[in-house]
Design an enzyme around this catalytic site. Structure first.
Site, short mmCIF file in Angstrom:
data_model
loop_
_atom_site.label_atom_id
_atom_site.label_comp_id
_atom_site.label_asym_id
_atom_site.label_seq_id
_atom_site.Cartn_x
_atom_site.Cartn_y
_atom_site.Cartn_z
N HIS A 1 11.10 8.83 -0.40
CA HIS A 1 11.38 10.09 -1.10
C HIS A 1 10.93 11.28 -0.26
O HIS A 1 10.01 11.16 0.55
CB HIS A 1 10.59 10.15 -2.42
CG HIS A 1 11.15 9.29 -3.52
ND1 HIS A 1 10.37 8.41 -4.24
CD2 HIS A 1 12.39 9.19 -4.05
CE1 HIS A 1 11.12 7.80 -5.15
NE2 HIS A 1 12.34 8.26 -5.06
N CYS B 1 3.85 10.13 -7.88
CA CYS B 1 4.72 9.21 -8.63
C CYS B 1 4.17 8.84 -9.99
O CYS B 1 4.91 8.49 -10.89
CB CYS B 1 4.90 7.90 -7.86
SG CYS B 1 4.97 8.07 -6.11
C1 CIR Z 1 10.47 2.55 -5.97
O1 CIR Z 1 10.85 2.05 -4.91
O2 CIR Z 1 11.22 3.19 -6.71
C2 CIR Z 1 9.03 2.36 -6.38
N1 CIR Z 1 8.55 1.12 -5.89
C3 CIR Z 1 8.16 3.48 -5.87
C4 CIR Z 1 8.49 4.83 -6.46
C5 CIR Z 1 7.63 5.91 -5.95
N2 CIR Z 1 7.91 7.14 -6.62
C6 CIR Z 1 7.76 8.35 -6.08
O3 CIR Z 1 7.49 8.47 -4.91
N3 CIR Z 1 8.01 9.40 -6.85
#
Ligand code: CIR
Length: 264
Positions: free
Chosen positions: A169, A256
């Protein structure tokens, strides 16, 4: 919006990690996350948010969605209203609908990204001046266009930027420290996307420290990055270190784990 609204909040929403977290998405397998350790880190995270005086809603685990602890990707919360996202990872699409009622309980205005484009909260950085959105493997041009229509009607400027290749991201590599100050990796700021801001760089070899959150008077950052912590502190910010070893196995970090906002 007032500049402080980008980092001062009365509320946060988090979700406890589910046992299915072991099936969470990851770019590279560096080991299975340990639920108990992740829960302990999560408890410290929630306690730190609460210690700033904020109300923190802790939602129960959602076993059907292994990545549902990463609530940030399900919505964008602004002073004018909340916008339910449309995650680009197929296994995460249903998480957005799970979050919507909790936002509707607190906000008068809740909008939706309806598709077919996709967009995840992790690709969106709200500063004191504008909303930066990075295209990524999860966020596409159509998703950004839909978001743009909503936020420009609310008076925000949206600027499209790029997430470095191989980075999950946009905010994996940056975070807001105050309305005009960004913590960034060198590889991201080299693109020029933060020109005009005060930029503090992560220390060499500590790129994984870039994803922090400024929440009221503190900066929550992952533990284990002392050189970057010292840089942030020497610029006058108060840091709190939170264990992130388990979330890091799933490419997750500080931002996150919460939605941060002041309901309207
Ligand atoms: C994913 O790959 O979607 C999750 N394992 C990690 C999401 C992390 N979210 C973020 O950076 N906002």
């Amino acid at each position: 919006m007032t500049k402080d609204a980008s980092f001062r909040f009365t509320h946060a929403i988090t979700r406890r990690p589910a046992a299915s977290i072991t099936d969470g998405l990851r770019a590279v397998d560096t080991g299975t996350p340990d639920l108990q350790r992740m829960q302990a880190h999560h408890d410290a995270y929630v306690a730190t948010l609460r210690a700033t005086g904020a109300t923190v809603v802790e939602l129960p685990p959602l076993d059907a969605y292994p990545d549902s602890v990463f609530v940030e990707d399900t919505a964008l919360c602004l002073p004018q209203g909340a916008i339910v996202m449309r995650p680009g990872a197929p296994t995460r699409l249903g998480e957005a609908a799970e979050m919507a009622p909790h936002l509707q309980a607190l906000y008068t205005t809740v909008e939706w990204i309806r598709g077919p484009g996709t967009i995840e909260g992790g690709d969106i950085l709200v500063t004191g001046r504008e909303i930066l959105v990075g295209q990524s493997a999860r966020t596409d041009a159509a998703g950004i266009a839909e978001l743009r229509a909503i936020v420009t009607a609310w008076g925000h400027a949206l600027r499209e930027v790029h997430t470095p290749p191989g980075v999950l991201h946009f905010k994996t590599d940056c975070s807001l420290l105050d309305a005009d100050t960004i913590l960034s990796t060198g590889r991201l700021s080299a693109s020029g996307c933060f020109d005009g801001y005060r930029v503090i760089h992560t220390a060499e070899g500590e790129e994984a420290a870039a994803n922090t959150i400024r929440f009221n008077d503190v900066v929550l950052m992952p533990a284990g990055f002392p050189a970057t912590r010292d840089r942030i502190e020497s610029e006058g910010f108060t840091t709190v270190e939170i264990g992130n070893t388990e979330c890091a196995k799933l490419d997750g970090g500080m931002s996150c784990l919460s939605l941060r906002f002041t309901p309207s």
